[in-house]
Design a protein around this motif. Sequence first.
Motif, PDB file in Angstrom:
ATOM      1  N   ILE A 117      -3.826  -0.379  -1.840  1.00 47.29           N
ATOM      2  CA  ILE A 117      -2.553   0.336  -1.716  1.00 47.29           C
ATOM      3  C   ILE A 117      -1.846  -0.142  -0.443  1.00 47.29           C
ATOM      4  O   ILE A 117      -2.406  -0.049   0.650  1.00 47.29           O
ATOM      5  N   PRO A 118      -0.619  -0.661  -0.572  1.00 46.86           N
ATOM      6  CA  PRO A 118       0.120  -1.070   0.632  1.00 46.86           C
ATOM      7  C   PRO A 118       0.328   0.127   1.555  1.00 46.86           C
ATOM      8  O   PRO A 118       0.669   1.222   1.094  1.00 46.86           O
ATOM      9  N   LEU A 119       0.102  -0.085   2.840  1.00 43.62           N
ATOM     10  CA  LEU A 119       0.193   0.989   3.815  1.00 43.62           C
ATOM     11  C   LEU A 119       1.090   0.552   4.969  1.00 43.62           C
ATOM     12  O   LEU A 119       0.832  -0.474   5.594  1.00 43.62           O
ATOM     13  N   MET A 120       2.136   1.316   5.206  1.00 46.30           N
ATOM     14  CA  MET A 120       3.050   1.046   6.317  1.00 46.30           C
ATOM     15  C   MET A 120       2.889   2.155   7.354  1.00 46.30           C
ATOM     16  O   MET A 120       2.975   3.331   7.035  1.00 46.30           O
ATOM     17  N   MET A 121       2.640   1.748   8.583  1.00 45.01           N
ATOM     18  CA  MET A 121       2.528   2.698   9.689  1.00 45.01           C
ATOM     19  C   MET A 121       3.888   2.836  10.360  1.00 45.01           C
ATOM     20  O   MET A 121       4.700   1.905  10.333  1.00 45.01           O
ATOM     21  N   MET A 122       4.117   3.998  10.988  1.00 46.45           N
ATOM     22  CA  MET A 122       5.355   4.218  11.722  1.00 46.45           C
ATOM     23  C   MET A 122       5.055   4.927  13.035  1.00 46.45           C
ATOM     24  O   MET A 122       4.132   5.723  13.126  1.00 46.45           O
ATOM     25  N   GLY A 142      -5.342  -2.791   9.862  1.00 43.90           N
ATOM     26  CA  GLY A 142      -5.251  -3.049   8.429  1.00 43.90           C
ATOM     27  C   GLY A 142      -3.925  -2.690   7.786  1.00 43.90           C
ATOM     28  O   GLY A 142      -3.753  -2.885   6.584  1.00 43.90           O
ATOM     29  N   ALA A 143      -2.986  -2.139   8.563  1.00 44.13           N
ATOM     30  CA  ALA A 143      -1.680  -1.792   7.994  1.00 44.13           C
ATOM     31  C   ALA A 143      -0.993  -3.053   7.476  1.00 44.13           C
ATOM     32  O   ALA A 143      -1.119  -4.127   8.057  1.00 44.13           O
ATOM     33  N   ASP A 144      -0.278  -2.893   6.376  1.00 43.81           N
ATOM     34  CA  ASP A 144       0.439  -4.019   5.779  1.00 43.81           C
ATOM     35  C   ASP A 144       1.798  -4.236   6.427  1.00 43.81           C
ATOM     36  O   ASP A 144       2.359  -5.329   6.332  1.00 43.81           O
ATOM     37  N   ASP A 145       2.317  -3.194   7.079  1.00 44.51           N
ATOM     38  CA  ASP A 145       3.618  -3.299   7.728  1.00 44.51           C
ATOM     39  C   ASP A 145       3.738  -2.175   8.742  1.00 44.51           C
ATOM     40  O   ASP A 145       2.900  -1.261   8.794  1.00 44.51           O
ATOM     41  N   PHE A 146       4.790  -2.230   9.528  1.00 46.17           N
ATOM     42  CA  PHE A 146       5.047  -1.258  10.590  1.00 46.17           C
ATOM     43  C   PHE A 146       6.550  -1.061  10.691  1.00 46.17           C
ATOM     44  O   PHE A 146       7.309  -2.018  10.544  1.00 46.17           O
ATOM     45  N   ILE A 147       6.964   0.175  10.929  1.00 45.25           N
ATOM     46  CA  ILE A 147       8.381   0.444  11.188  1.00 45.25           C
ATOM     47  C   ILE A 147       8.485   1.320  12.432  1.00 45.25           C
ATOM     48  O   ILE A 147       7.691   2.244  12.619  1.00 45.25           O
ATOM     49  N   LEU A 148       9.442   0.986  13.263  1.00 39.64           N
ATOM     50  CA  LEU A 148       9.662   1.692  14.522  1.00 39.64           C
ATOM     51  C   LEU A 148      10.568   2.896  14.282  1.00 39.64           C
ATOM     52  O   LEU A 148      11.607   2.782  13.634  1.00 39.64           O
ATOM     53  N   LEU A 185      13.578   1.528   3.144  1.00 39.20           N
ATOM     54  CA  LEU A 185      13.474   1.207   1.724  1.00 39.20           C
ATOM     55  C   LEU A 185      13.284  -0.289   1.491  1.00 39.20           C
ATOM     56  O   LEU A 185      12.515  -0.687   0.612  1.00 39.20           O
ATOM     57  N   LYS A 186      13.954  -1.118   2.274  1.00 37.94           N
ATOM     58  CA  LYS A 186      13.780  -2.570   2.143  1.00 37.94           C
ATOM     59  C   LYS A 186      12.347  -2.967   2.466  1.00 37.94           C
ATOM     60  O   LYS A 186      11.741  -3.791   1.785  1.00 37.94           O
ATOM     61  N   GLN A 187      11.796  -2.374   3.531  1.00 45.29           N
ATOM     62  CA  GLN A 187      10.423  -2.702   3.905  1.00 45.29           C
ATOM     63  C   GLN A 187       9.431  -2.210   2.856  1.00 45.29           C
ATOM     64  O   GLN A 187       8.483  -2.913   2.510  1.00 45.29           O
ATOM     65  N   ILE A 188       9.641  -1.013   2.334  1.00 44.03           N
ATOM     66  CA  ILE A 188       8.751  -0.483   1.298  1.00 44.03           C
ATOM     67  C   ILE A 188       8.819  -1.375   0.062  1.00 44.03           C
ATOM     68  O   ILE A 188       7.792  -1.750  -0.506  1.00 44.03           O
ATOM     69  N   THR A 189      10.024  -1.729  -0.352  1.00 47.41           N
ATOM     70  CA  THR A 189      10.216  -2.578  -1.535  1.00 47.41           C
ATOM     71  C   THR A 189       9.522  -3.919  -1.364  1.00 47.41           C
ATOM     72  O   THR A 189       8.940  -4.451  -2.312  1.00 47.41           O
ATOM     73  N   SER A 190       9.543  -4.460  -0.143  1.00 48.64           N
ATOM     74  CA  SER A 190       8.888  -5.757   0.085  1.00 48.64           C
ATOM     75  C   SER A 190       7.370  -5.675  -0.049  1.00 48.64           C
ATOM     76  O   SER A 190       6.713  -6.672  -0.290  1.00 48.64           O
ATOM     77  N   LEU A 191       6.814  -4.482   0.108  1.00 50.90           N
ATOM     78  CA  LEU A 191       5.361  -4.307   0.028  1.00 50.90           C
ATOM     79  C   LEU A 191       4.852  -4.167  -1.405  1.00 50.90           C
ATOM     80  O   LEU A 191       3.671  -4.386  -1.674  1.00 50.90           O
TER      81      LEU A 191
END
Length: 126
Positions: free
Chosen positions: A81-86, A100-106, A115-121
Amino acid sequence: MQPDNPRNMHILVIDDDPVILHYLKIMLTRQQYKTTFLSSTDENVVTSVGPDVILMDVWLGDEDGKEVCRSIKQNPATSSIPLMMMSSSREAAKKCIEAGADDFILKPFDIETLLKQITSLVPDAE
C-alpha cells in the motif's frame, strides 16, 4: 482540481490533529474519494479497510509515525500500500523515506498538490 474519482480510490488518513482531519475530510469528500479517517493507528484497521493509499502524519500523539510506517511496510499484508507521510518539519522528509514511506508532503499543503502526489503513487488513479 480533479473532476471525479473514476477508480473510486480509497484514502486512509491518519492524523491526531482534528483540524487537519476535518480539512481533509471536506476536501477529499468534495473530490469524491472514498475515505477513512483515524486519529491513531491500528494495523488491524489498515488491513481491514484495504486502502489504495495511506496518508499519515509523522507525529501521532504518543506514537512515532515513522515507526508505524516501518511496521506497515514490513507487514506482507500491507507492504504494497503506497504510504505518504506528512509533517510541518522539513527535516522529517528524509527520515520518513528511510522508514519506508513512498512519499512525503510538507504541511501546510494545498489540496491540489496533495492530490497530484497521491495520484502519482497509485497506478491508474487518473
